[in-house]
Design an enzyme around this catalytic site. Structure first.
Site, PDB file in Angstrom:
ATOM      1  N   GLU A  26      31.958  63.465  77.403  1.00  0.00           N
ATOM      2  CA  GLU A  26      32.732  62.850  76.320  1.00  0.00           C
ATOM      3  C   GLU A  26      33.681  63.809  75.624  1.00  0.00           C
ATOM      4  O   GLU A  26      34.694  63.399  75.063  1.00  0.00           O
ATOM      5  CB  GLU A  26      31.778  62.234  75.288  1.00  0.00           C
ATOM      6  CG  GLU A  26      31.219  63.177  74.228  1.00  0.00           C
ATOM      7  CD  GLU A  26      30.406  64.342  74.772  1.00  0.00           C
ATOM      8  OE1 GLU A  26      30.415  65.407  74.142  1.00  0.00           O
ATOM      9  OE2 GLU A  26      29.771  64.195  75.828  1.00  0.00           O
ATOM     10  N   ASP A  65      27.208  70.782  69.214  1.00  0.00           N
ATOM     11  CA  ASP A  65      28.302  70.356  70.078  1.00  0.00           C
ATOM     12  C   ASP A  65      29.638  70.259  69.343  1.00  0.00           C
ATOM     13  O   ASP A  65      30.626  69.832  69.929  1.00  0.00           O
ATOM     14  CB  ASP A  65      27.955  69.012  70.729  1.00  0.00           C
ATOM     15  CG  ASP A  65      28.557  68.875  72.115  1.00  0.00           C
ATOM     16  OD1 ASP A  65      28.923  69.907  72.712  1.00  0.00           O
ATOM     17  OD2 ASP A  65      28.671  67.740  72.604  1.00  0.00           O
ATOM     18  N   LYS A  76      21.110  62.117  77.942  1.00  0.00           N
ATOM     19  CA  LYS A  76      20.582  63.428  78.289  1.00  0.00           C
ATOM     20  C   LYS A  76      19.053  63.398  78.365  1.00  0.00           C
ATOM     21  O   LYS A  76      18.406  62.491  77.829  1.00  0.00           O
ATOM     22  CB  LYS A  76      21.000  64.455  77.226  1.00  0.00           C
ATOM     23  CG  LYS A  76      22.477  64.770  77.149  1.00  0.00           C
ATOM     24  CD  LYS A  76      22.741  65.784  76.027  1.00  0.00           C
ATOM     25  CE  LYS A  76      24.211  66.114  75.889  1.00  0.00           C
ATOM     26  NZ  LYS A  76      24.699  66.923  77.027  1.00  0.00           N
ATOM     27  N   ASP A 112      25.327  64.846  70.303  1.00  0.00           N
ATOM     28  CA  ASP A 112      25.621  64.289  71.618  1.00  0.00           C
ATOM     29  C   ASP A 112      24.337  63.852  72.302  1.00  0.00           C
ATOM     30  O   ASP A 112      23.570  64.674  72.809  1.00  0.00           O
ATOM     31  CB  ASP A 112      26.348  65.326  72.478  1.00  0.00           C
ATOM     32  CG  ASP A 112      26.737  64.773  73.842  1.00  0.00           C
ATOM     33  OD1 ASP A 112      26.748  63.528  73.996  1.00  0.00           O
ATOM     34  OD2 ASP A 112      27.041  65.578  74.738  1.00  0.00           O
ATOM     35  N   ASP A 135      28.387  61.265  79.283  1.00  0.00           N
ATOM     36  CA  ASP A 135      28.026  62.590  78.787  1.00  0.00           C
ATOM     37  C   ASP A 135      29.148  63.608  79.021  1.00  0.00           C
ATOM     38  O   ASP A 135      29.007  64.774  78.679  1.00  0.00           O
ATOM     39  CB  ASP A 135      26.737  63.071  79.459  1.00  0.00           C
ATOM     40  CG  ASP A 135      26.116  64.257  78.742  1.00  0.00           C
ATOM     41  OD1 ASP A 135      26.410  64.443  77.547  1.00  0.00           O
ATOM     42  OD2 ASP A 135      25.344  65.005  79.374  1.00  0.00           O
ATOM     43  N   ARG A 137      35.802  66.032  76.627  1.00  0.00           N
ATOM     44  CA  ARG A 137      37.179  66.085  77.151  1.00  0.00           C
ATOM     45  C   ARG A 137      37.987  64.861  76.739  1.00  0.00           C
ATOM     46  O   ARG A 137      39.218  64.931  76.638  1.00  0.00           O
ATOM     47  CB  ARG A 137      37.134  66.247  78.670  1.00  0.00           C
ATOM     48  CG  ARG A 137      36.522  65.106  79.440  1.00  0.00           C
ATOM     49  CD  ARG A 137      36.060  65.506  80.839  1.00  0.00           C
ATOM     50  NE  ARG A 137      34.913  66.396  80.760  1.00  0.00           N
ATOM     51  CZ  ARG A 137      34.329  66.941  81.826  1.00  0.00           C
ATOM     52  NH1 ARG A 137      34.798  66.684  83.049  1.00  0.00           N
ATOM     53  NH2 ARG A 137      33.276  67.723  81.693  1.00  0.00           N
ATOM     54  N   LYS A 186      36.536  70.968  69.713  1.00  0.00           N
ATOM     55  CA  LYS A 186      35.669  69.817  69.956  1.00  0.00           C
ATOM     56  C   LYS A 186      34.724  69.626  68.784  1.00  0.00           C
ATOM     57  O   LYS A 186      34.085  70.565  68.321  1.00  0.00           O
ATOM     58  CB  LYS A 186      34.880  70.046  71.250  1.00  0.00           C
ATOM     59  CG  LYS A 186      33.880  68.945  71.588  1.00  0.00           C
ATOM     60  CD  LYS A 186      33.095  69.296  72.849  1.00  0.00           C
ATOM     61  CE  LYS A 186      31.964  68.307  73.098  1.00  0.00           C
ATOM     62  NZ  LYS A 186      31.140  68.700  74.272  1.00  0.00           N
TER      63      LYS A 186
END
Length: 478
Positions: free
Chosen positions: A330, A269, A258, A251, A328, A332, A246
């Site tokens: 995202e 992230d 968030k 993020d 949030d 996946r 990833k």
């Protein structure tokens, strides 16, 4: 910050059959190895609070004598892990710039020497852009048989360099680290290694080839997404491992934004992407006879008028559709594109993905343990063994088929973020949707919590841990 040009070099550790000057480091069971009557050292050690515990330290000043200081370190059971903790403790016990001479017991296992060197290098790491520079000292490992441990030291050095690189990439502030910057770092590293190639797909190519998840997640940012494909193709390789990481360079949570506290560490992230890149480069440095391809879908999940919305239906690379009610969730979405592409186009024997995917991972397993998911007992066992050897802990969690019902959507092929709970498990089941006939040769590592350390501890330094790089290298080496 923008002048950063790559990770700092890993300082030297050398093997020698003659004593060196400086601080002497002794394992806890060898406090009498120095000539000249070290009875006082042995007595002080026996009376210390934690004699022999892995990573315990006793500093013995010896004014007007040689050596002038002795550091006794505990090695626990004397295995590789114990010596790794001892190495980390030793490097922290001496001031920067002070020479260190580690007295190795006769006949020590080469794996223990590797652990010792890794511990020294891991604990010495400092982010190059930080105020505090990397620890740089002269380290000598004293042994009467240097040739017996040269291979262990070389392997430790490659692992340390890979881990330092993964930590550097993850620690870099997102004011610098956008997708294009990350791709540039991979290009620069690959250019120094024969047999390594890089392909970077920009926005136009992503759109033409149908990477809908990656385009959706990166669509709200002023810095466009890209897909990095890094490949090590040694001659004669008969096995192909695809590593997917990833790569969300920051993020915000998107429109499902968030909290302030939830956002402040989101430069990390892309820790999974950093780990798979570092491991692939490390495989090339070790000249491992296995083909490795790393895929890193890179995007910044930002808030703007062009950001994807909760309730949107996204068409993934394989043509299937995903309903998303939480922007949030995202990671996946970008991993799904990369996994589907890997299975269809790269003919992998094994697929392993690493992702800072869910907060549920830390709720279940705490800060130092990653969640492992796989239907393949052999692959899961091999990764667990590699993690134990490398000093990165993981715990296997189930993939119950009935939980896949949580992914049901009334308007798309699947739902990205159902509300029924079991967040880490359901995220893994979502990714499984894209593995096709490789689902039984796939493993997913949810490593959000162990990707970051809040303080210096054992072989970790405060900040990014580079989690996964050393485990993957151990696995590929096996």
């Amino acid at each position: 910050m923008s002048s950063w040009k790559g990770h700092p070099p890993v300082f030297g550790i050398r093997l020698a059959d003659t004593p060196a000057t400086g601080t002497f480091v002794l394992p806890a069971d060898a406090s009498g190895v120095l000539a000249g009557g070290d009875d006082e050292t042995a007595v002080l050690h026996r009376e210390s609070d934690e004699p022999g515990r892995a990573g315990s330290v006793l500093v013995v000043p010896r004014p007007l004598r040689t050596p002038a200081k002795i550091v006794i370190v505990g090695v626990g059971d004397g295995d590789e892990a114990g010596w790794r903790d001892a190495g980390a403790a030793a490097i922290r016990a001496v001031p920067t710039g002070e020479a260190l001479h580690v007295v190795l017991p006769a006949g020590i296992d080469p794996a223990a020497v590797r652990g010792l060197a890794e511990g020294i290098w891991f604990a010495a790491y400092r982010f190059r852009e930080a105020v505090q520079p990397p620890r740089s000292v002269e380290v000598t490992l004293g042994t009467t048989d240097p040739d017996a441990y040269a291979g262990s030291l070389a392997e430790a050095r490659v692992t340390a360099a890979a881990t330092w690189l993964a930590r550097d990439l993850t620690n870099m502030p997102s004011s610098v680290k956008n997708p294009d910057w990350f791709a540039g770092q991979v290009r620069a590293e690959a250019a120094t290694r024969p047999g390594v190639s890089v392909t970077v797909r920009g926005t136009d190519r992503l759109r033409a080839e149908g990477f809908g998840g990656l385009l959706a997640v990166g669509g709200g940012s002023a810095t466009p997404p890209c897909l990095v494909e890094l490949a090590w193709r040694p001659e004669g390789a008969t096995r192909h491992v695809v590593l997917v990481g990833k790569g969300i360079t920051f993020d915000t949570g998107g429109i499902s934004i968030k909290t302030r506290d939830g956002m402040k560490l989101m430069k990390k992230d892309m820790g999974g992407g950093a780990a798979v890149v570092a491991a692939t480069l490390g495989a090339a440095d070790l000249d491992l006879p296995v083909r490795v391809t790393a895929l890193v879908p890179l995007a910044e999940n930002a808030v703007s008028g062009s950001a994807f919305r909760p309730g949107d239906v996204i068409t993934q690379w394989d043509g299937s559709t995903t309903e998303t009610t939480n922007s949030d969730a995202e990671g996946r979405l970008v991993l799904a594109d990369a996994l589907a592409y890997a299975v269809a186009e790269l003919e992998p024997d094994v697929v392993i993905d690493l992702a800072t995917l869910t907060g549920a991972n830390s709720v279940a397993l705490g800060k130092r343990t990653a969640a492992l998911y796989s239907h393949d007992d052999e692959l899961a066992g091999a990764l667990e063994a590699a993690g134990r050897a490398a000093g990165e802990r993981m715990w296997r969690l189930p993939l119950p088929d009935d939980y896949a019902d949580y992914l049901h959507s009334d308007i798309a092929d699947r739902h990205s973020s159902p509300a029924q709970g079991a967040g880490s498990v359901v995220a893994a089941l979502f990714l499984r949707e894209f593995l096709g006939d490789r689902a039984d040769r796939w493993a997913h590592l949810d490593m959000s919590a162990p990707s970051w350390a809040e303080k210096h501890e054992a072989d970790l330094t405060k900040g990014a841990t580079g989690w996964g790089a050393r485990t993957l290298l151990r696995y590929l080496s096996s």
